[in-house]
Design a protein around this motif. Structure first.
Motif, PDB file in Angstrom:
ATOM      1  N   GLN A  58      87.016  28.418 -30.753  1.00  0.00           N
ATOM      2  CA  GLN A  58      87.259  29.784 -31.227  1.00  0.00           C
ATOM      3  C   GLN A  58      86.281  30.155 -32.327  1.00  0.00           C
ATOM      4  O   GLN A  58      86.454  29.755 -33.466  1.00  0.00           O
ATOM      5  CB  GLN A  58      88.675  29.911 -31.789  1.00  0.00           C
ATOM      6  CG  GLN A  58      89.758  29.466 -30.856  1.00  0.00           C
ATOM      7  CD  GLN A  58      90.196  30.578 -29.929  1.00  0.00           C
ATOM      8  OE1 GLN A  58      89.381  31.347 -29.433  1.00  0.00           O
ATOM      9  NE2 GLN A  58      91.474  30.671 -29.685  1.00  0.00           N
ATOM     10  N   LYS A  59      85.269  30.902 -31.965  1.00  0.00           N
ATOM     11  CA  LYS A  59      84.365  31.319 -33.031  1.00  0.00           C
ATOM     12  C   LYS A  59      84.923  32.543 -33.745  1.00  0.00           C
ATOM     13  O   LYS A  59      85.867  33.170 -33.266  1.00  0.00           O
ATOM     14  CB  LYS A  59      82.961  31.567 -32.486  1.00  0.00           C
ATOM     15  CG  LYS A  59      82.912  32.329 -31.196  1.00  0.00           C
ATOM     16  CD  LYS A  59      81.479  32.390 -30.695  1.00  0.00           C
ATOM     17  CE  LYS A  59      81.429  33.283 -29.485  1.00  0.00           C
ATOM     18  NZ  LYS A  59      80.117  33.766 -29.180  1.00  0.00           N
ATOM     19  N   ASN A  60      84.306  32.858 -34.877  1.00  0.00           N
ATOM     20  CA  ASN A  60      84.841  33.933 -35.715  1.00  0.00           C
ATOM     21  C   ASN A  60      84.999  35.252 -34.963  1.00  0.00           C
ATOM     22  O   ASN A  60      85.949  35.994 -35.200  1.00  0.00           O
ATOM     23  CB  ASN A  60      83.936  34.155 -36.929  1.00  0.00           C
ATOM     24  CG  ASN A  60      84.307  33.213 -38.069  1.00  0.00           C
ATOM     25  OD1 ASN A  60      85.332  32.556 -38.017  1.00  0.00           O
ATOM     26  ND2 ASN A  60      83.467  33.160 -39.073  1.00  0.00           N
ATOM     27  N   GLU A  61      84.022  35.526 -34.095  1.00  0.00           N
ATOM     28  CA  GLU A  61      84.077  36.769 -33.341  1.00  0.00           C
ATOM     29  C   GLU A  61      85.417  36.902 -32.605  1.00  0.00           C
ATOM     30  O   GLU A  61      86.059  37.949 -32.623  1.00  0.00           O
ATOM     31  CB  GLU A  61      82.939  36.702 -32.326  1.00  0.00           C
ATOM     32  CG  GLU A  61      82.461  38.001 -31.790  1.00  0.00           C
ATOM     33  CD  GLU A  61      81.349  37.739 -30.781  1.00  0.00           C
ATOM     34  OE1 GLU A  61      80.469  36.889 -31.057  1.00  0.00           O
ATOM     35  OE2 GLU A  61      81.396  38.350 -29.712  1.00  0.00           O
ATOM     36  N   ILE A  62      85.838  35.800 -31.983  1.00  0.00           N
ATOM     37  CA  ILE A  62      87.096  35.807 -31.224  1.00  0.00           C
ATOM     38  C   ILE A  62      88.288  35.881 -32.176  1.00  0.00           C
ATOM     39  O   ILE A  62      89.239  36.631 -31.952  1.00  0.00           O
ATOM     40  CB  ILE A  62      87.216  34.524 -30.368  1.00  0.00           C
ATOM     41  CG1 ILE A  62      85.954  34.314 -29.528  1.00  0.00           C
ATOM     42  CG2 ILE A  62      88.474  34.545 -29.512  1.00  0.00           C
ATOM     43  CD1 ILE A  62      85.763  35.281 -28.406  1.00  0.00           C
TER      44      ILE A  62
ATOM     45  N   PRO B  15      84.642  25.507 -38.010  1.00  0.00           N
ATOM     46  CA  PRO B  15      83.838  24.458 -37.362  1.00  0.00           C
ATOM     47  C   PRO B  15      83.409  24.825 -35.941  1.00  0.00           C
ATOM     48  O   PRO B  15      82.629  24.108 -35.333  1.00  0.00           O
ATOM     49  CB  PRO B  15      84.769  23.243 -37.361  1.00  0.00           C
ATOM     50  CG  PRO B  15      86.143  23.802 -37.495  1.00  0.00           C
ATOM     51  CD  PRO B  15      86.015  25.079 -38.285  1.00  0.00           C
ATOM     52  N   TRP B  16      83.941  25.920 -35.434  1.00  0.00           N
ATOM     53  CA  TRP B  16      83.608  26.317 -34.060  1.00  0.00           C
ATOM     54  C   TRP B  16      82.667  27.507 -34.013  1.00  0.00           C
ATOM     55  O   TRP B  16      82.417  28.063 -32.944  1.00  0.00           O
ATOM     56  CB  TRP B  16      84.891  26.636 -33.292  1.00  0.00           C
ATOM     57  CG  TRP B  16      85.742  25.428 -33.155  1.00  0.00           C
ATOM     58  CD1 TRP B  16      86.859  25.136 -33.875  1.00  0.00           C
ATOM     59  CD2 TRP B  16      85.511  24.309 -32.293  1.00  0.00           C
ATOM     60  NE1 TRP B  16      87.344  23.910 -33.517  1.00  0.00           N
ATOM     61  CE2 TRP B  16      86.547  23.392 -32.543  1.00  0.00           C
ATOM     62  CE3 TRP B  16      84.539  24.006 -31.341  1.00  0.00           C
ATOM     63  CZ2 TRP B  16      86.633  22.174 -31.879  1.00  0.00           C
ATOM     64  CZ3 TRP B  16      84.629  22.799 -30.674  1.00  0.00           C
ATOM     65  CH2 TRP B  16      85.666  21.897 -30.944  1.00  0.00           C
ATOM     66  N   ASP B  17      82.161  27.894 -35.159  1.00  0.00           N
ATOM     67  CA  ASP B  17      81.285  29.062 -35.129  1.00  0.00           C
ATOM     68  C   ASP B  17      79.930  28.697 -34.514  1.00  0.00           C
ATOM     69  O   ASP B  17      79.542  27.541 -34.470  1.00  0.00           O
ATOM     70  CB  ASP B  17      81.123  29.656 -36.529  1.00  0.00           C
ATOM     71  CG  ASP B  17      81.159  31.175 -36.472  1.00  0.00           C
ATOM     72  OD1 ASP B  17      81.193  31.729 -35.357  1.00  0.00           O
ATOM     73  OD2 ASP B  17      81.154  31.813 -37.536  1.00  0.00           O
ATOM     74  N   VAL B  18      79.243  29.717 -34.056  1.00  0.00           N
ATOM     75  CA  VAL B  18      78.060  29.506 -33.223  1.00  0.00           C
ATOM     76  C   VAL B  18      76.934  30.408 -33.706  1.00  0.00           C
ATOM     77  O   VAL B  18      77.167  31.529 -34.121  1.00  0.00           O
ATOM     78  CB  VAL B  18      78.422  29.860 -31.756  1.00  0.00           C
ATOM     79  CG1 VAL B  18      77.170  29.998 -30.895  1.00  0.00           C
ATOM     80  CG2 VAL B  18      79.378  28.828 -31.165  1.00  0.00           C
ATOM     81  N   ILE B  19      75.712  29.873 -33.664  1.00  0.00           N
ATOM     82  CA  ILE B  19      74.527  30.701 -33.881  1.00  0.00           C
ATOM     83  C   ILE B  19      73.664  30.554 -32.631  1.00  0.00           C
ATOM     84  O   ILE B  19      73.461  29.441 -32.149  1.00  0.00           O
ATOM     85  CB  ILE B  19      73.714  30.225 -35.109  1.00  0.00           C
ATOM     86  CG1 ILE B  19      74.528  30.396 -36.384  1.00  0.00           C
ATOM     87  CG2 ILE B  19      72.402  30.996 -35.218  1.00  0.00           C
ATOM     88  CD1 ILE B  19      73.834  29.866 -37.631  1.00  0.00           C
ATOM     89  N   LYS B  20      73.186  31.661 -32.132  1.00  0.00           N
ATOM     90  CA  LYS B  20      72.306  31.578 -30.953  1.00  0.00           C
ATOM     91  C   LYS B  20      70.854  31.557 -31.414  1.00  0.00           C
ATOM     92  O   LYS B  20      70.340  32.542 -31.921  1.00  0.00           O
ATOM     93  CB  LYS B  20      72.532  32.783 -30.041  1.00  0.00           C
ATOM     94  CG  LYS B  20      73.835  32.721 -29.301  1.00  0.00           C
ATOM     95  CD  LYS B  20      73.759  33.533 -27.994  1.00  0.00           C
ATOM     96  CE  LYS B  20      75.049  33.406 -27.195  1.00  0.00           C
ATOM     97  NZ  LYS B  20      76.158  34.173 -27.823  1.00  0.00           N
ATOM     98  N   PHE B  21      70.206  30.421 -31.225  1.00  0.00           N
ATOM     99  CA  PHE B  21      68.786  30.313 -31.572  1.00  0.00           C
ATOM    100  C   PHE B  21      67.966  30.601 -30.317  1.00  0.00           C
ATOM    101  O   PHE B  21      68.371  30.271 -29.207  1.00  0.00           O
ATOM    102  CB  PHE B  21      68.482  28.907 -32.086  1.00  0.00           C
ATOM    103  CG  PHE B  21      69.096  28.625 -33.427  1.00  0.00           C
ATOM    104  CD1 PHE B  21      68.432  28.977 -34.590  1.00  0.00           C
ATOM    105  CD2 PHE B  21      70.342  28.030 -33.530  1.00  0.00           C
ATOM    106  CE1 PHE B  21      68.999  28.727 -35.835  1.00  0.00           C
ATOM    107  CE2 PHE B  21      70.914  27.774 -34.764  1.00  0.00           C
ATOM    108  CZ  PHE B  21      70.242  28.129 -35.917  1.00  0.00           C
ATOM    109  N   SER B  22      66.808  31.213 -30.529  1.00  0.00           N
ATOM    110  CA  SER B  22      66.039  31.592 -29.351  1.00  0.00           C
ATOM    111  C   SER B  22      64.708  30.846 -29.239  1.00  0.00           C
ATOM    112  O   SER B  22      64.051  30.900 -28.218  1.00  0.00           O
ATOM    113  CB  SER B  22      65.784  33.097 -29.358  1.00  0.00           C
ATOM    114  OG  SER B  22      65.107  33.436 -30.544  1.00  0.00           O
ATOM    115  N   GLY B  23      64.317  30.128 -30.330  1.00  0.00           N
ATOM    116  CA  GLY B  23      63.031  29.427 -30.275  1.00  0.00           C
ATOM    117  C   GLY B  23      63.131  28.094 -29.544  1.00  0.00           C
ATOM    118  O   GLY B  23      64.141  27.782 -28.927  1.00  0.00           O
TER     119      GLY B  23
END
Ligand SMILES: *[C@@H]1O[C@H](CO)[C@@H](O)[C@H](O)[C@H]1NC(C)=O
Length: 204
Positions: free
Chosen positions: A48-52, A65-73
């Motif tokens: 469950q990330k913060n958005e949810i 601890p379940w939050d997510v960052i989308k990296f693109s490199g």
């Protein structure tokens, strides 16, 4: 003992009732013990990330601890080295900070660092040791991407904190909205710090 981010995670558990009272009770019961109940509550939070959390329950946490960052490199750091710098053990679904190893008073590792271990792009190859210079280059790139994400916000975390302080009687929804964007920034900032510590501590 519960870590604060674990305690915060329990916020999500009883929220369909929209009752702080039940929520407080829940934390109490969990804090008071049964291991299976604790396990159950943590499972509830899985993924469950913060958005949810924000959408479903109207709150967020800076140390989820379940939050997510989308990296693109293409930059990746060495997973095992990162875990060992922060004494994080267990399988990805169950990462925890091995506190027995930590020097007393070292409280850097929290839910955000556990989230970082899950969400940072990593590589792993049993037979290939990390090359410190390559790791540092990857760290720089990842930090750079984090900074770019932060730069896209109209306000900084400090400004959000000030704003919250200046609105002690803000409606709950407004407060939750400001906290949500603040928590996102605090999380990204913590990831930048964790990367900094990581690159300082890789042994070679
Ligand atoms: C990790 O463990 C080492 C000892 O093995 C300790 O010196 C260090 O402070 C610990 N770091 C963290 C972040 O727990």
């Amino acid at each position: 003992m519960l870590e604060s981010w674990e305690a915060e995670s329990f916020l999500a558990f009883p929220f369909y009732c929209l009752s702080y009272f039940i929520f407080t009770l829940e934390i109490l019961i969990v804090a008071l013990k049964p291991k299976n109940l604790l396990q159950m509550t943590i499972n509830y939070m899985s993924g469950q990330k913060n958005e949810i959390l924000m959408q479903r329950y109207g709150f967020s946490s800076p140390v989820n601890p379940w939050d997510v960052i989308k990296f693109s490199g293409n930059a990746k750091i060495h997973l095992d080295s990162f875990l060992s710098v922060f004494n994080i053990s267990g399988l990805p679904e169950e990462y925890y900070h091995n506190k027995c190893l930590a020097i007393n008073g070292d409280t850097f590792v929290d839910g955000a660092v556990v989230a970082a271990a899950r969400t940072l792009p990593t590589w792993s190859d049993k037979d290939v040791p990390p090359i410190p210079s390559a790791e540092r280059m990857a760290v720089k790139e990842l930090q750079q991407e984090c900074r770019q994400m932060l730069a896209q916000y109209a306000t900084t975390s400090k400004q959000d904190e000030k704003l919250l302080d200046s609105l002690p009687n803000a409606p709950r929804t407004l407060e939750a909205a400001i906290k949500y964007r603040l928590h996102r920034k605090l999380f990204i900032e913590k990831v930048i710090q964790a990367l900094e510590i990581y690159q300082d501590k890789i042994l070679f």
